[in-house]
Write an enzyme that holds these catalytic residues in place. Structure first.
Site, PDB file in Angstrom:
ATOM      1  N   SER A 101       0.980  -1.073   0.085  1.00  0.00           N
ATOM      2  CA  SER A 101       0.063  -0.125  -0.119  1.00  0.00           C
ATOM      3  C   SER A 101       0.875   1.367   0.095  1.00  0.00           C
ATOM      4  O   SER A 101       1.906   1.091   0.367  1.00  0.00           O
ATOM      5  CB  SER A 101      -0.931  -0.027   1.343  1.00  0.00           C
ATOM      6  OG  SER A 101      -1.548   1.344   1.496  1.00  0.00           O
ATOM      7  N   TYR A 120      -1.974  -0.615  10.011  1.00  0.00           N
ATOM      8  CA  TYR A 120      -2.131  -0.539   8.347  1.00  0.00           C
ATOM      9  C   TYR A 120      -0.729  -0.339   7.963  1.00  0.00           C
ATOM     10  O   TYR A 120      -0.307  -0.892   7.293  1.00  0.00           O
ATOM     11  CB  TYR A 120      -3.232   0.065   7.976  1.00  0.00           C
ATOM     12  CG  TYR A 120      -3.564  -0.320   6.527  1.00  0.00           C
ATOM     13  CD1 TYR A 120      -3.883  -1.617   6.080  1.00  0.00           C
ATOM     14  CD2 TYR A 120      -3.165   0.587   5.755  1.00  0.00           C
ATOM     15  CE1 TYR A 120      -3.924  -1.938   4.757  1.00  0.00           C
ATOM     16  CE2 TYR A 120      -3.463   0.426   4.133  1.00  0.00           C
ATOM     17  CZ  TYR A 120      -3.780  -1.055   3.979  1.00  0.00           C
ATOM     18  OH  TYR A 120      -3.965  -1.092   2.449  1.00  0.00           O
TER      19      TYR A 120
END
Length: 254
Positions: A141, A154
Site C-alpha cells: 500500500s 495498517y
C-alpha cells in the site's frame, strides 16, 4: 488455453483487488486458485467466472499455518505445479482507531494477516516456485510510504510487506522473483448482482486529485500483477511499484 497452462495462487481472491487479479490472470490463460477466508464470497466469485476458464476455490486463513499448508497441498494436487503466488489478502482499519484506543488484538490481527500471512504463504510455496522458476507478487500500500492519521497498524504491516519483499528477493534469487505493488486509492466497491447500476459515482474532486484523472480500479492492479508474474518480467525482482495515478508524488511536491 495452452496444453500446460501456468498455475497461480491468489490470496484474498473473493473480492476487490484479489478478484481483479484473478480475472487478469484468467484472461491470460493461467489456471487460478482462489484462496480466501470468506467461503460464501469465494464460492460466489467462482460461479461468476466464465465456464471456459479454469479456476478453483479454497477457503482458509492466510495467518493460520495449517490452512496455508493445506492450501498449497491442494493447489499442487489440482494444478500439478505452481508458477506464481499473489499475496493480496489484507486488513485495513475501517474504524481509524486513535492510537490510545487501538486494541492489541486488533493490532496483532492486522499484522498477522497483512504480514505474517505473506510470510507463511511464501515459506510453504517456495519449493514449488523454485521448480518452475516462478514469481511472488505482494500487494502492499502507499501507506507504507506515506501514512495518514490513525493508520498505525495498517501502515506498519504494509511497510513490513515492502521490506519483506526486498529481503526475500535477495534470499530467493535467482530461482524465484519477488516484487510488490503499492496501490493508492483503488475503488473496489462491489455492485449488487441484481442492481448493476447501484453504485453512486465518485465525486469529481476524487478524480481531479490524481494526475491520471481518475482513481484506480482493481483491473489496474490486476494487469500489473499478471505482468510481474509472467516470464516477460524475468529481469524484475526486489522492486515496489506504486500504482496511485500519481497521487503520492503530487502530495509530496505540493
Amino acid at each position: 488455453m495452452t496444453d500446460n497452462p501456468k498455475v497461480a495462487l491468489v490470496t484474498g481472491a473473493a473480492q476487490g483487488i484479489g478478484k481483479g487479479i484473478a480475472h487478469s490472470l484468467l484472461e491470460r490463460n493461467w489456471r487460478v486458485v482462489l484462496f480466501d477466508i470468506d467461503d460464501a464470497a469465494g464460492q460466489q466469485c467462482l460461479k461468476q467466472l466464465p465456464e471456459s476458464r479454469a479456476a478453483t476455490f479454497i477457503a482458509g486463513d492466510v495467518a493460520n499455518e495449517a490452512d496455508v499448508r493445506r492450501c498449497l497441498e491442494r493447489t499442487l494436487e489440482w494444478g500439478g505445479r505452481l508458477d506464481a503466488l499473489i499475496n493480496n489478502a489484507g486488513l485495513a482499519d475501517p474504524h481509524s482507531s486513535p492510537l490510545e484506543e487501538l486494541a492489541l488484538a486488533d493490532w496483532q490481527r492486522r499484522l498477522d494477516v497483512n504480514l505474517t500471512g505473506p510470510f507463511l504463504m511464501a515459506k510453504h510455496a517456495v519449493k514449488a516456485l523454485r521448480a518452475t522458476k516462478g514469481a511472488i507478487v505482494n500487494i502492499a500500500s502507499t501507506r507504507a510510504w506515506q501514512s495518514e492519521p490513525q493508520c498505525e497498524s495498517y501502515a506498519a504491516s504494509k511497510g513490513g510487506i515492502v521490506a519483506l519483499t526486498h529481503a526475500l528477493a535477495i534470499s530467493l534469487g535467482p530461482e524465484v522473483r519477488i516484487n510488490s505493488i503499492s496501490p493508492g486509492w483503488i475503488d473496489v466497491r462491489a455492485q449488487q448482482a441484481d442492481a448493476p447500476d447501484s453504485l453512486e459515482p465518485l465525486p469529481s474532486n476524487a478524480h481531479a486529485q490524481h494526475p491520471a484523472g481518475r482513481v484506480g480500479k482493481a483491473e489496474d492492479i490486476g494487469s500489473l500483477a499478471a505482468y510481474l508474474a509472467s516470464s516477460e518480467a524475468e529481469f524484475i525482482t526486489g522492486q515496489d511499484f506504486i500504482v496511485d495515478g500519481g497521487m503520492t508524488r503530487k502530495m509530496i511536491y505540493e
